[in-house]
Design an enzyme around this catalytic site. Sequence first.
Site, short mmCIF file in Angstrom:
data_model
loop_
_atom_site.label_atom_id
_atom_site.label_comp_id
_atom_site.label_asym_id
_atom_site.label_seq_id
_atom_site.Cartn_x
_atom_site.Cartn_y
_atom_site.Cartn_z
CG HIS B 402 9.09 -20.50 31.67
ND1 HIS B 402 9.90 -20.08 31.21
CD2 HIS B 402 8.56 -20.94 30.43
CE1 HIS B 402 10.00 -19.77 29.74
NE2 HIS B 402 9.17 -20.43 29.47
CG HIS B 564 10.94 -18.24 26.16
ND1 HIS B 564 9.72 -17.14 25.95
CD2 HIS B 564 10.38 -19.32 26.42
CE1 HIS B 564 8.79 -17.79 26.32
NE2 HIS B 564 9.13 -19.04 26.36
#
Lengths: 212, 677
Positions: B402, B564
Amino acid sequence: MSEIAVRRLIEMFDAISSDIGAERDRLSELDGAIGDADHGITMAIGFSAVTSELARTDASSAELSSVMTAAASAFLNAVGASTGPLYATAFRRAAQALEGCDALDLGTCALLVQSIASGIRERGKGQRGDKTMLDVWLPAADAAAQAIAAGKPADAFWADVTAAAQNGANATRSMVATKGRAARLGERSLGHMDPGAASAVLIIGAMARTLR
Amino acid sequence: MDGSDAIPLRYGDDPYVWACWLYYEDGMTQSEIAEAMGVSRATVNSYLADAREKGIVNISIEPARLASLTVAQELKRHFGLTDCLVVPSDDNARPLIDRLGAAGAQALPKLLKSGDTLAVAWGRTVLSVGEHAGITSLQDMTVVQATGGTTASFPYTPELCASAVARAIAARCVNITAPAVVRSPELLQMLLDEPLVREQFATLARSNRVLFGISSLRPNSTIHTSGFFESVSLQDYLAAGAVGVVAGRFIDERGRPVAGPLDHRTVGISLDLLRRIGTRIAVAGGFDKVPALLAALRGGYVNVLITDAATGHGILRADGGTALDSRLSHRPKLVQTLSTYRSHVKKFLNNPNEVVEEMLDGVVKAHEKYLKPINGSHRALAARSGPRPEKVGLVIGGGTGHEPCFLGYVGKGLADAVAVGNIFSSPPPDPIVQCAEAASGGAGVLFVYGNYAGDVMNFEMAAEIAEEKGIRVQTVLTTDDIASSPIEDREGRRGVAGNFFIFKIAGAACDRGLSLEACAAVTRKANLRTYTMGVALEPGAMPQTRRHNFEIGPEDMEVGMGIHGEPGVTRERIRSADEITDSVMDRVFNEMKAAPGDRVAVLVNSFGATPLMELYILFRRVQQRLAAKDILIEANWIGHYCTSLDMVGASITILHLDQELSELLHHPCETAFLKIN
């Protein structure tokens, strides 16, 4: 006596690790359909950490319980994620259950399956029908208890346990996820086998092969 | 078109056989075959793959080579090695030392990189590696002798080994100019205090690779014939259970150090230091070394092993619990089906299993100004600014993939520490506890992280442990993704790019010296007033598999995408940028009760592969929609703030400000990816 049992338990983890490793990509693909596609990788990392930790264990002085404790911390420290706390708690409960046991007779095997199942249920606060690994572990634990009560021999015991596990995993196809990331998908999770259930079947299969 | 028309008679009507003949016998490339057969290259590729599946083509590997490959894989798996090279044992034409040296020399180019510092221990096999290697392509290499020196009464002294390897890889050679074993502990200390020796040891401590042999303690081993330990009786060590020697240090069968008379008289790398080196290459073979090798493997001193098949097999048998023999008799399935023409995504990778570690190596160096490892671990990083007494510590964390979330937001005025997990996986409790301890200034610690089952379990376990250690912990889960559940299930929503605003508010509250309860309360308020929704156009791919996590049809988009790469909530036909922005903003306005004149902060965030150009197009429409409602944008950020590997897509986050949130948003902070002054 204890050393032979300890070696078999270590062999069991070795077999789990190599089965999960061989199916890593299939598990990740299952996860990709309803989750984030990392389940195979996470499980492979976790069990390979367990086997390398256990490779350093001295079978002659270790106990069944301490092998499970070592497996729990190795797994947890290697992966985190949600499988980390779930299986770590499971192995810790198994370590408590196996305290003082020095042989892997059928009763101990049943205890192992049951304590893993209850550890996962406790940490994940889930139940059957949630479309998770519990749909495999809980039926497997029930089958183990029934096989013991019926006085079945080892082959029949493990045949019952693995069949219950496989049926449980197949049943997740028709469930709608309520836990974990797949839950966000709602009905779109229908028709897919839960990856955590699929890996639980592999684990139980490897246990049956090595502990039989 | 129908390629079978063009098939010569001798192949009948079987295009598979024809394609295989051209490929394997005539040595044509797939493009040439495609042209010859009048089909596409993708078709040729699938003919070749199918032919292997169907058994038309069988690829066989010489049994001895296959056995050594199987032993290598089994060693790698069983001991969790990074890599393992096993030379076949059937080739007895050359001495083992020679063959191991050649194998080591062959492996070195794969293991070494420009700029490395390689520590080299002594031994016959190590010298043999040096004699066989010849690498000219590496730059800025340093070889450092791993131990002190010995008498030159044998040909493989530490000095000679180090210089042979240095010569072979064109490296600068740093020798340790002190004896390997000295007369007394006092002399050892005096020598180590010598500036010259100190400098040499500093180089040794910087090593990122180490090459060493492993010596057994059996009567015929080199340890007895070399001059290394001539001054002491090895019997003392044997009596204490020593089974082997690694870089001049004795270990027992479990790999534990064995105490003895040389402990404070040996000049050289310590076992602890050795174990901390990233790449630890052991080259050793011979059946008498099995116990010593097993001990070194168990002790974790080795992560790259170069040995021969007989020794490798012996190690595995000695350790028990492997399925090697059944594996050797059942030939593993070697064929792999290529189901599509192009199944892998290209990425900048070295070892796919090391991506997180390698990224963190880079991060720690790049952002040295803001971040420091806690207890030497890159999985728990603390702010350089450090915790202040009586300030609430802010700990954030989550999986990787991320970036710049989460580690880019650690620094003064923002988070005090970050726990780093594997890709898309929560960190385990241990690094989180370390973060809590590092961030604690006595006023309690606030955990802020995204609402995911894995993170919740690990952070909860960590909070319990921290509380046991006397650190008060409060937790705020971020739940800003409005697409992930209906409003009635606000608490079940996941945390996504809105983390950026929520962390900022929490960090400012902590920096202003608010109490733990007040910090948690204002962070909760920020979370409740943060609204995010994402849209993905193409999936991302994990570095380990380099395959797409899922598929999105050529004309489709995934609405409600999280960070995700998990599929979103609905899949729709792709529309124009303004229409997509409108559908996001409609849902935001549905929930955000903003009145004309209210102020907001805006974040337009790329999921990884979407360029700034498109983000500005989205922002343009966000601004238009807000302006039409007379809502003022007080601050905005556009770029990569919370990504999902290389996913194509973007999210839009709106923070509905009030006076308190506005002040906290503008409170100064200094981190790698957000600076406000």
